[in-house]
Scaffold this motif. Structure first.
Motif, PDB file in Angstrom:
ATOM      1  N   ARG A   1       3.807   5.329   2.124  1.00  0.00           N
ATOM      2  CA  ARG A   1       2.997   4.680   3.208  1.00  0.00           C
ATOM      3  C   ARG A   1       3.850   4.572   4.384  1.00  0.00           C
ATOM      4  NH1 ARG A   1       1.386  -0.920   0.392  1.00  0.00           N
ATOM      5  NH2 ARG A   1       1.140   0.453  -1.303  1.00  0.00           N
ATOM      6  N   TYR A   2       4.952   4.585   4.391  1.00  0.00           N
ATOM      7  CA  TYR A   2       5.831   4.422   5.532  1.00  0.00           C
ATOM      8  C   TYR A   2       6.385   5.698   5.746  1.00  0.00           C
ATOM      9  CZ  TYR A   2       5.197  -0.589   4.508  1.00  0.00           C
ATOM     10  OH  TYR A   2       4.812  -1.853   4.064  1.00  0.00           O
TER      11      TYR A   2
ATOM     12  N   ASP B   1      -0.235   2.315  -6.950  1.00  0.00           N
ATOM     13  CA  ASP B   1       0.257   3.197  -6.181  1.00  0.00           C
ATOM     14  C   ASP B   1       1.636   3.783  -6.881  1.00  0.00           C
ATOM     15  OD1 ASP B   1       1.081   4.819  -4.238  1.00  0.00           O
ATOM     16  OD2 ASP B   1       1.371   3.298  -2.845  1.00  0.00           O
TER      17      ASP B   1
END
Length: 521
Positions: free
Chosen positions: A294-295, A288
């Motif tokens: 992702r947050y 990634d």
């Protein structure tokens, strides 16, 4: 020559931009969200305005027949046209018709502190156990009395996740303060923006101490956070997977060669073969590069189409406005009549009501005109791009604003405002109206011109279908397009290819040959 004063009468034409005309132009280019916010603001300021559910919209057949549409409406309320007593509720009833819940919200303390029997409904501590424990607060027979949204977990941000982990890796309070300062320097992707030297100077610590704390923070989840570059981010994730061997470290240090698909040089530097290099590349693709996204807390908004196009039974196209994007504004004239009858015509309240009435009438007319203008532009686009709707992007015709403006007898600036941030839902998918306006590319055989978007689609298709031993260069693509009737220069092909993030023929050949050898082995 003597000077003398004289009077002349001259006629001239000029366009005066009134405030209402400027707002009408702004309404035309507003998106659905912006229009909704604007109408909500007007509803708060104007007591004569209200909004109702929109049950119908504009529908127009491709042959040009319209059905009447009203973006705004004027109506009265039968329930408000009665006597004065029904029009204005009793003051005492209004003052005492309050519930326990609303009263508890008004004051600092709740009613359950003073009058336990009159307290508002309580949310159940565990709604899944309501069937077993009737004595639980909110545990009525019907299962009501609690709000399910009260038990929904809040979404954590990247900073919340990191702050929960820091006490487990750093015991010293000073180190925690340094860590908190480094957390504040993270961007949305999880990368550290500031340098350790600046942080050490700002906090009065040595660079060694900052680096020590940073190394501990790089062990936190998500893997790759607190990196200062893409290479360091990938290295942290590979180290967590126990895959950061010398060959992989060398590959991470030479990412620019990987971007150029220079596999021969990478094999020499890493000391590995073709198959091992491809395995290393496969591992890197699984990592990634932006672990902090992702947050991400920003909510994604779905695109709502403004126009819907469907196939008609007779082979034409059925064009209609999306009723969900057309708020129906109503003018309450009964309320205006009831209030104005009690107000003196010389008072300031009467002037305020008249101003509100004029604003409400202007808003309804402007919304109606906006809907009709969008409908005209969308219908003409569908007429011009009929081949695209039937056969796909290869048949997209070149189109400009002037063509549409002349067809519907409007100015180009009006068409430009209409097509800004407006979307059309077609059987081919959801497209912005600007998508249908493309540059014209001449034909090599003297026929009809081609759309730039359709030419880009041809280039993308040809490159996707090329074989590893027959990779097309830009000159080869020019020759293939010329045989297909498209006259395009080589530099234009290169510009289109780079805009689509397609590597050059040399880089594609290296990658395709390496993948082909790996498949054979």
């Amino acid at each position: 020559m003597a000077l003398a004063a004289s009077l002349f009468l001259r006629q001239s034409q000029s366009l005066v931009m009134t405030p209402q005309l400027m707002q009408s132009i702004q309404l035309l280019q507003m998106t659905h969200v912006e229009l909704t916010q604007f109408i909500e603001q007007e509803l708060e300021k104007n007591p004569l305005l209200e909004i109702a559910a929109n049950d119908d919209g504009v529908r127009e057949d491709i042959r040009g027949t319209d059905e009447p549409f009203s973006g705004g409406d004027e109506r009265g309320h039968a329930e408000n046209s009665g006597s004065d007593e029904s029009f204005q509720p009793d003051l005492y009833d209004s003052a005492t018709a309050d519930t326990a819940g609303s009263t508890s919200d008004t004051f600092d303390g709740g009613l359950d502190n003073v009058f336990p029997d009159d307290a508002g409904p309580q949310a159940a501590d565990a709604p899944e156990l309501l069937g077993q424990w009737k004595s639980m607060p909110g545990g009525g027979e019907d299962g009501e009395g609690y709000d399910l949204d009260s038990f929904v977990a809040g979404r954590k941000t990247l900073r919340d996740v990191l702050n929960e982990q820091i006490p487990f890796v750093l015991a010293d309070p000073v180190d925690r303060l340094i860590a908190q300062h480094l957390v504040d320097q993270l961007d949305e992707a999880g990368y550290l923006q500031g340098s350790t030297a600046e942080t050490a100077l700002r906090l009065g610590k040595s660079v060694t101490e900052i680096e020590r704390v940073l190394s501990r923070l790089q062990e936190l989840d998500p893997p790759g956070v607190f990196a200062r570059s893409l290479g360091e981010c990938l290295a942290i994730q590979l180290k967590a997977l126990d895959r950061l061997d010398p060959a992989m470290a060398t590959l991470i240090d030479n990412l620019e060669l990987l971007a150029r698909r220079d596999f021969a040089t990478l094999k020499k530097l890493c000391g590995v073969g073709e198959e091992d290099l491809l395995d290393m590349l496969a591992e890197i693709r699984k990592l990634d590069p932006k672990p902090g996204t992702r947050y991400e807390t920003s909510a994604s908004e779905a695109v709502v189409p403004d126009i819907i196009v469907r196939a008609a039974p007779d082979g034409s196209w059925h064009v209609e406005l999306n009723a969900d994007t057309l708020p129906r504004v109503l003018v309450n004239r009964d309320y205006y009549a009831a209030v104005s009858s009690r107000t003196s015509r010389d008072s300031a309240d009467y002037g305020f009501l008249n101003e509100c009435l004029q604003t409400a009438n202007w808003l309804t007319r402007s919304l109606d005109q906006r809907a009709r203008t969008i409908m005209k532009v969308a219908s003409e686009i569908v007429r011009q791009q009929d081949a695209f709707l039937m056969h796909g992007v290869d048949h997209l015709r070149p189109l400009n604003l002037k063509t549409v403006a002349e067809a519907i007898k409007m100015h180009e600036s009006t068409v430009s405002r209409v097509t800004s941030n407006k979307y059309m839902l077609t059987p081919r998918g959801l497209f912005e109206l600007k998508y249908f306006f493309t540059v014209s590319i001449g034909s090599a055989e003297g026929g009809d011109s081609h759309s730039a978007e359709s030419v880009r689609h041809r280039i993308r298709t040809m490159i996707a279908q090329e074989a590893p031993d027959a990779v097309l260069s830009d000159d080869d693509i020019v020759d293939v397009l010329r045989k297909g009737g498209v006259d395009l220069a080589r530099r234009t092909v290169a510009k289109y290819r780079e805009a689509m993030n397609i590597p050059s023929s040399v880089q594609r050949r290296r990658e395709k040959r390496a993948l082909a050898k790996a498949a054979l082995s």
